[in-house]
Design a protein around this motif. Structure first.
Motif, PDB file in Angstrom:
ATOM      1  N   SER A  65      32.726 -48.822 119.289  1.00  0.00           N
ATOM      2  CA  SER A  65      33.146 -47.542 118.791  1.00  0.00           C
ATOM      3  C   SER A  65      34.834 -47.760 118.931  1.00  0.00           C
ATOM      4  O   SER A  65      35.456 -46.814 118.320  1.00  0.00           O
ATOM      5  N   LEU A 124      28.414 -41.315 115.852  1.00  0.00           N
ATOM      6  CA  LEU A 124      28.610 -42.009 117.179  1.00  0.00           C
ATOM      7  C   LEU A 124      30.017 -42.296 117.767  1.00  0.00           C
ATOM      8  O   LEU A 124      30.063 -42.229 118.805  1.00  0.00           O
ATOM      9  N   GLU A 137      36.698 -47.201 121.508  1.00  0.00           N
ATOM     10  CA  GLU A 137      37.203 -45.951 122.379  1.00  0.00           C
ATOM     11  C   GLU A 137      37.586 -46.782 123.767  1.00  0.00           C
ATOM     12  O   GLU A 137      38.608 -45.925 124.369  1.00  0.00           O
ATOM     13  N   THR A 145      30.728 -40.934 121.420  1.00  0.00           N
ATOM     14  CA  THR A 145      31.445 -42.015 122.510  1.00  0.00           C
ATOM     15  C   THR A 145      32.724 -41.353 122.996  1.00  0.00           C
ATOM     16  O   THR A 145      33.060 -41.463 124.137  1.00  0.00           O
ATOM     17  N   LYS A 146      33.727 -40.955 121.990  1.00  0.00           N
ATOM     18  CA  LYS A 146      34.868 -40.388 122.511  1.00  0.00           C
ATOM     19  C   LYS A 146      34.788 -39.324 123.514  1.00  0.00           C
ATOM     20  O   LYS A 146      35.491 -39.281 124.375  1.00  0.00           O
ATOM     21  N   ASP A 156      34.767 -51.905 123.113  1.00  0.00           N
ATOM     22  CA  ASP A 156      33.606 -51.282 122.907  1.00  0.00           C
ATOM     23  C   ASP A 156      33.427 -51.232 121.369  1.00  0.00           C
ATOM     24  O   ASP A 156      34.542 -50.863 120.600  1.00  0.00           O
TER      25      ASP A 156
END
Length: 151
Positions: free
Chosen positions: A107, A5, A109, A9-10, A105
């Protein structure tokens, strides 16, 4: 097979930021001196959307002109934990948006900032004005410029 993930996302964020104007705008993120030991400025690209609800960031009141701005975390490395009190200035229009709340976020990012368009005007610094025209000292006038008579 497991999904990576953070990598997805990146890649998704990179693809969105490649779309360019008018969706992606250039600007400057500023942490004023009142929020840090010295003013911190970071050039960045931003994607903005209008806000209908502030519950995402934990804020209930949403006033007209409120927007969510998305900025990549990699562009805000110089600004430690950006948040309320900071502001963003768009390069093309000079429009300033004051940050009310922020959230990174999961993640790591990008940040999402809840901002309100500002009507603040910058009148410069508080240094004394040194060069000006002298109009006197509020004493009664003693001499006038002669414009000749009306005869």
């Amino acid at each position: 097979m497991s999904l990576n993930l953070p990598m997805l996302t990146k890649r998704a964020v990179a693809a969105v930021f490649r779309l360019g104007p008018p969706l992606v705008r250039d600007g400057v993120f500023v942490r004023p001196q009142s929020n840090a030991s010295s003013e911190v400025i970071a050039s960045c690209k931003v994607i903005g959307t209008h806000v209908v609800s502030g519950f995402y960031l934990g804020l209930a009141p949403v006033t007209p002109g409120t927007e969510n701005l998305m900025i990549r975390a990699s562009e805000l490395v110089a600004v430690a934990s950006p948040g309320a009190g900071d502001y963003f200035v768009e390069n093309t229009s000079g429009l300033r948006r004051n940050v009310q709340a922020s959230r990174m976020d999961p993640s790591g990012e990008f940040y999402v900032f809840q901002c309100v368009r500002s009507t603040d005007e910058d009148w410069g610094d508080l240094a004394a004005h040194t060069v000006s025209e002298d109009f006197g000292d509020l004493m009664p006038a003693t001499a006038f410029e002669d414009r000749l008579s009306l005869n």
